[in-house]
Design an enzyme around this catalytic site. Structure first.
Site, short mmCIF file in Angstrom:
data_model
loop_
_atom_site.label_atom_id
_atom_site.label_comp_id
_atom_site.label_asym_id
_atom_site.label_seq_id
_atom_site.Cartn_x
_atom_site.Cartn_y
_atom_site.Cartn_z
CG ASP A 34 -2.07 0.96 1.10
OD1 ASP A 34 -3.22 0.51 0.97
OD2 ASP A 34 -1.83 2.20 1.13
CB ILE A 35 0.75 4.33 -2.06
CG1 ILE A 35 1.83 5.26 -2.60
CG2 ILE A 35 -0.49 5.12 -1.69
CD1 ILE A 35 1.48 5.87 -3.97
CG ASN A 88 -12.12 -0.90 3.70
OD1 ASN A 88 -12.49 -1.50 4.71
ND2 ASN A 88 -10.96 -0.27 3.65
N GLY A 94 -15.89 2.56 3.62
CA GLY A 94 -14.63 3.30 3.54
C GLY A 94 -13.84 3.01 2.28
CD GLN A 95 -14.68 -0.24 -2.96
OE1 GLN A 95 -15.85 -0.49 -2.70
NE2 GLN A 95 -14.02 -0.81 -3.95
CG HIS A 101 -8.56 -2.90 -2.55
ND1 HIS A 101 -9.44 -2.13 -3.27
CD2 HIS A 101 -8.43 -2.29 -1.35
CE1 HIS A 101 -9.83 -1.10 -2.55
NE2 HIS A 101 -9.24 -1.17 -1.36
CG HIS A 103 -6.88 -2.89 3.00
ND1 HIS A 103 -6.09 -1.76 2.91
CD2 HIS A 103 -8.05 -2.57 2.40
CE1 HIS A 103 -6.76 -0.80 2.30
NE2 HIS A 103 -7.97 -1.27 1.99
P1 5GP Z 1 -9.71 1.45 0.31
O1 5GP Z 1 -9.87 2.69 1.13
O2 5GP Z 1 -10.37 1.61 -1.05
O3 5GP Z 1 -10.09 0.19 1.00
O4 5GP Z 1 -8.15 1.29 0.09
C1 5GP Z 1 -7.45 1.83 -0.98
C2 5GP Z 1 -6.00 1.75 -0.61
O5 5GP Z 1 -5.23 1.96 -1.78
C3 5GP Z 1 -5.54 2.80 0.41
O6 5GP Z 1 -5.00 2.16 1.55
C4 5GP Z 1 -4.51 3.62 -0.36
O7 5GP Z 1 -3.42 4.03 0.44
C5 5GP Z 1 -4.08 2.68 -1.47
N1 5GP Z 1 -3.68 3.32 -2.68
C6 5GP Z 1 -4.32 4.33 -3.33
N2 5GP Z 1 -3.67 4.66 -4.45
C7 5GP Z 1 -2.59 3.85 -4.53
C8 5GP Z 1 -1.53 3.72 -5.48
O8 5GP Z 1 -1.45 4.41 -6.50
N3 5GP Z 1 -0.58 2.77 -5.22
C9 5GP Z 1 -0.65 1.97 -4.11
N4 5GP Z 1 0.34 1.08 -3.95
N5 5GP Z 1 -1.63 2.07 -3.20
C10 5GP Z 1 -2.60 2.99 -3.41
#
Ligand code: 5GP
Ligand code: ZN
Length: 115
Positions: A34-35, A88, A94-95, A101, A103
């Site tokens: 994750d970034i 999520n 919280g998506q 994906h 986590h």
């Molecule tokens: P969500 O909130 O949708 O469950 O999680 C999305 C996740 O993707 C977040 O934890 C966010 O930090 C990660 N993320 C968003 N953009 C990027 C990206 O460009 N590269 C990577 N490696 N992670 C990302």
């Protein structure tokens, strides 16, 4: 939507159009760091095929293989002390990235409920 979408960042990661630290790959899935990690270990496991979120998946085999991939990533990264998985889904979940994906969070204690 089950086809690739040109504006989906995770589809771009799959196509290697956006750089990511890929830590696992098989025919159907990749996992990458994750970034913005919120735990010492924070990876995302995604299907290479685009599904907006869990509600859109109509393929029970893919769901099973997704969990097997999560298991393999956990085993390869010494998470035997335990880890948290999260999927999520939608705004209340919280998506923020609308490509399914999982986590995987490890390397510290994760309290429950998460808030
Ligand atoms: P969500 O909130 O949708 O469950 O999680 C999305 C996740 O993707 C977040 O934890 C966010 O930090 C990660 N993320 C968003 N953009 C990027 C990206 O460009 N590269 C990577 N490696 N992670 C990302
Ligand atoms: Zn996508």
């Amino acid at each position: 939507m089950t086809s690739d979408t040109s504006d989906c960042i995770f589809c771009k990661v799959v196509k290697k159009e956006i750089a990511a630290k890929i830590i696992y790959e098989n025919d159907d899935f990749i996992a990458f760091d994750d970034i913005k990690p919120v735990s010492p270990f924070h990876a995302l496991v995604i299907p290479k095929k685009h599904y907006k979120n869990l509600l859109e998946v109509d393929d029970v085999n893919l769901l099973g293989k997704l969990m097997t991939s999560v298991q393999e990533v956990a085993k390869k990264n010494n998470l035997s002390d335990g880890f948290r998985t999260a999927i999520n889904t939608g705004d209340n979940g919280g998506q923020t990235v609308y490509h399914l994906h999982v986590h995987i969070l490890g390397g510290r204690f994760h309290k429950w409920p998460p808030g």
